[in-house]
Design a protein around this motif. Structure first.
Motif, mmCIF file in Angstrom:
data_model
loop_
_atom_site.group_PDB
_atom_site.id
_atom_site.type_symbol
_atom_site.label_atom_id
_atom_site.label_comp_id
_atom_site.label_asym_id
_atom_site.label_seq_id
_atom_site.Cartn_x
_atom_site.Cartn_y
_atom_site.Cartn_z
ATOM 1 N N LYS A 1 26.860 106.718 23.002
ATOM 2 C CA LYS A 1 26.598 105.138 21.731
ATOM 3 C C LYS A 1 27.259 104.197 22.131
ATOM 4 C CE LYS A 1 26.382 103.981 16.729
ATOM 5 N NZ LYS A 1 26.753 104.475 15.790
ATOM 6 N N GLU A 2 28.224 104.648 23.170
ATOM 7 C CA GLU A 2 29.324 103.191 24.080
ATOM 8 C C GLU A 2 29.061 103.217 24.707
ATOM 9 O OE1 GLU A 2 33.579 104.830 26.500
ATOM 10 O OE2 GLU A 2 33.136 104.938 24.314
ATOM 11 N N GLU A 3 28.231 103.868 25.886
ATOM 12 C CA GLU A 3 27.697 103.343 26.598
ATOM 13 C C GLU A 3 26.072 102.012 26.417
ATOM 14 O OE1 GLU A 3 28.075 106.330 30.537
ATOM 15 O OE2 GLU A 3 26.226 106.370 28.607
ATOM 16 N N LYS A 4 25.529 102.428 25.744
ATOM 17 C CA LYS A 4 24.512 101.545 24.449
ATOM 18 C C LYS A 4 25.499 100.873 24.282
ATOM 19 C CE LYS A 4 21.561 105.409 22.978
ATOM 20 N NZ LYS A 4 21.830 106.803 22.729
ATOM 21 N N ARG A 5 26.222 99.944 23.762
ATOM 22 C CA ARG A 5 27.064 99.129 23.109
ATOM 23 C C ARG A 5 27.269 98.486 24.580
ATOM 24 N NH1 ARG A 5 30.382 101.991 18.749
ATOM 25 N NH2 ARG A 5 28.567 101.672 16.860
ATOM 26 N N ALA A 6 27.520 99.156 25.687
ATOM 27 C CA ALA A 6 28.478 98.466 26.560
ATOM 28 C C ALA A 6 26.808 97.070 27.343
ATOM 29 C CB ALA A 6 29.496 98.934 27.650
ATOM 30 N N ALA A 7 25.925 98.194 27.190
ATOM 31 C CA ALA A 7 25.211 97.357 28.274
ATOM 32 C C ALA A 7 24.156 96.681 27.541
ATOM 33 C CB ALA A 7 23.514 98.031 28.148
ATOM 34 N N CYS A 8 24.806 96.665 25.874
ATOM 35 C CA CYS A 8 24.239 95.321 25.041
ATOM 36 C C CYS A 8 25.305 94.101 24.926
ATOM 37 C CB CYS A 8 23.937 95.736 23.101
ATOM 38 S SG CYS A 8 22.325 96.725 22.729
ATOM 39 N N LYS A 9 26.228 94.702 25.188
ATOM 40 C CA LYS A 9 27.650 93.645 25.434
ATOM 41 C C LYS A 9 27.231 92.880 26.706
ATOM 42 C CE LYS A 9 32.494 91.982 25.907
ATOM 43 N NZ LYS A 9 33.586 93.026 26.161
ATOM 44 N N CYS A 10 26.671 93.759 27.570
ATOM 45 C CA CYS A 10 26.531 93.320 29.148
ATOM 46 C C CYS A 10 25.056 91.816 29.103
ATOM 47 C CB CYS A 10 26.344 94.492 30.161
ATOM 48 S SG CYS A 10 25.741 93.001 31.881
ATOM 49 N N LEU A 11 24.257 92.501 28.252
ATOM 50 C CA LEU A 11 23.095 92.032 28.366
ATOM 51 C C LEU A 11 23.746 90.664 27.583
ATOM 52 C CD1 LEU A 11 20.744 94.738 28.197
ATOM 53 C CD2 LEU A 11 21.123 93.325 30.125
ATOM 54 N N ARG A 12 23.675 90.422 26.564
ATOM 55 C CA ARG A 12 23.873 89.197 24.781
ATOM 56 C C ARG A 12 24.361 88.238 26.563
ATOM 57 N NH1 ARG A 12 25.921 92.483 20.358
ATOM 58 N NH2 ARG A 12 23.709 92.817 19.397
ATOM 59 N N GLU A 13 25.438 88.870 27.034
ATOM 60 C CA GLU A 13 26.082 87.728 27.669
ATOM 61 C C GLU A 13 25.523 87.259 28.911
ATOM 62 O OE1 GLU A 13 30.021 89.719 29.688
ATOM 63 O OE2 GLU A 13 30.492 89.955 26.899
ATOM 64 N N GLN A 14 24.809 87.598 29.650
ATOM 65 C CA GLN A 14 23.759 87.769 30.306
ATOM 66 C C GLN A 14 23.135 86.625 29.348
ATOM 67 O OE1 GLN A 14 23.464 88.668 33.937
ATOM 68 N NE2 GLN A 14 21.209 87.711 34.595
ATOM 69 N N GLY A 15 22.105 87.476 28.720
ATOM 70 C CA GLY A 15 21.214 85.850 28.225
ATOM 71 C C GLY A 15 21.954 84.952 27.438
ATOM 72 N N SER A 16 23.049 85.048 27.283
ATOM 73 C CA SER A 16 23.362 83.802 26.801
ATOM 74 C C SER A 16 24.205 82.748 27.636
ATOM 75 C CB SER A 16 25.912 83.976 26.423
ATOM 76 O OG SER A 16 26.990 84.218 27.557
ATOM 77 N N GLN A 17 23.758 82.311 29.280
ATOM 78 C CA GLN A 17 23.682 81.855 30.675
ATOM 79 C C GLN A 17 22.698 81.329 30.681
ATOM 80 O OE1 GLN A 17 26.316 84.384 33.221
ATOM 81 N NE2 GLN A 17 27.864 84.980 31.489
ATOM 82 N N ILE A 18 21.898 82.315 30.070
ATOM 83 C CA ILE A 18 20.567 81.733 30.831
ATOM 84 C C ILE A 18 19.919 79.961 29.950
ATOM 85 C CG2 ILE A 18 17.914 82.875 30.824
ATOM 86 C CD1 ILE A 18 18.963 84.984 31.401
ATOM 87 N N PRO A 19 18.787 79.486 30.691
ATOM 88 C CA PRO A 19 19.166 78.052 30.072
ATOM 89 C C PRO A 19 17.939 78.597 29.465
ATOM 90 C CG PRO A 19 19.728 78.166 32.309
ATOM 91 C CD PRO A 19 19.661 79.373 31.789
ATOM 92 N N ASN A 20 16.774 78.155 28.566
ATOM 93 C CA ASN A 20 15.454 77.892 28.406
ATOM 94 C C ASN A 20 15.590 79.389 27.794
ATOM 95 O OD1 ASN A 20 15.015 75.469 28.265
ATOM 96 N ND2 ASN A 20 14.896 75.435 30.452
ATOM 97 N N LEU A 21 16.200 80.545 27.373
ATOM 98 C CA LEU A 21 15.947 81.974 27.260
ATOM 99 C C LEU A 21 15.061 82.216 25.809
ATOM 100 C CD1 LEU A 21 16.536 84.822 27.592
ATOM 101 C CD2 LEU A 21 17.964 84.492 26.077
ATOM 102 N N ASP A 22 14.014 82.669 25.668
ATOM 103 C CA ASP A 22 13.082 82.303 23.888
ATOM 104 C C ASP A 22 13.906 84.070 23.457
ATOM 105 O OD1 ASP A 22 11.596 83.616 22.888
ATOM 106 O OD2 ASP A 22 10.244 82.430 23.756
ATOM 107 N N LYS A 23 14.806 84.024 22.464
ATOM 108 C CA LYS A 23 14.908 85.322 22.291
ATOM 109 C C LYS A 23 13.816 86.129 21.569
ATOM 110 C CE LYS A 23 20.039 82.733 20.966
ATOM 111 N NZ LYS A 23 20.682 81.660 20.110
#
Length: 114
Positions: free
Chosen positions: A69-91
């Motif tokens: 669960k800890e690794e899943k949370r870390a992966a989610c955090k990373c992917l969210r941070e990545q997503g916040s930097q992508i212009p025109n990201l379709d949520k």
């Protein structure tokens, strides 16, 4: 004596690489996850109609490499941070990526891990 030292030193190096390799295989770094998700950008920004095979393979690798669960949370955090930097990201596409890749797992449902 020199032969014993060289043999011991070689054994030590092999041991260090073995232990390091074992630890690294349990989870991915955020940079590795970003690399695995990069092929998904075309789909997530509506440049293509479907995610590529390499995108889906990357998502599967992230899920497989995040067993706790800890690794899943870390992966989610990373992917969210990545997503916040992508212009025109379709949520909507981002939220449905596993479904589009036919990954029948809720293992990386970030909303459930919060």
């Amino acid at each position: 004596m020199k032969t014993v030292f060289v043999s011991f030193f070689t054994l030590l190096i092999v041991l260090v690489f073995t232990v390091t390799g074992t630890k690294a295989s349990k989870g991915l770094t955020c940079e590795q996850e970003k690399t695995l998700v990069k092929p998904c950008l075309e789909y997530l920004t509506k440049k293509t109609d479907a995610p590529s095979t390499s995108c889906c393979d990357g998502m599967k690798q992230i899920i497989i490499s995040s067993p706790t669960k800890e690794e899943k949370r870390a992966a989610c955090k990373c992917l969210r941070e990545q997503g916040s930097q992508i212009p025109n990201l379709d949520k909507d596409r981002a939220n449905n990526l596993c479904k589009e890749c036919k990954i029948m797992s809720n293992d990386l449902d970030c909303q459930k891990l919060d």
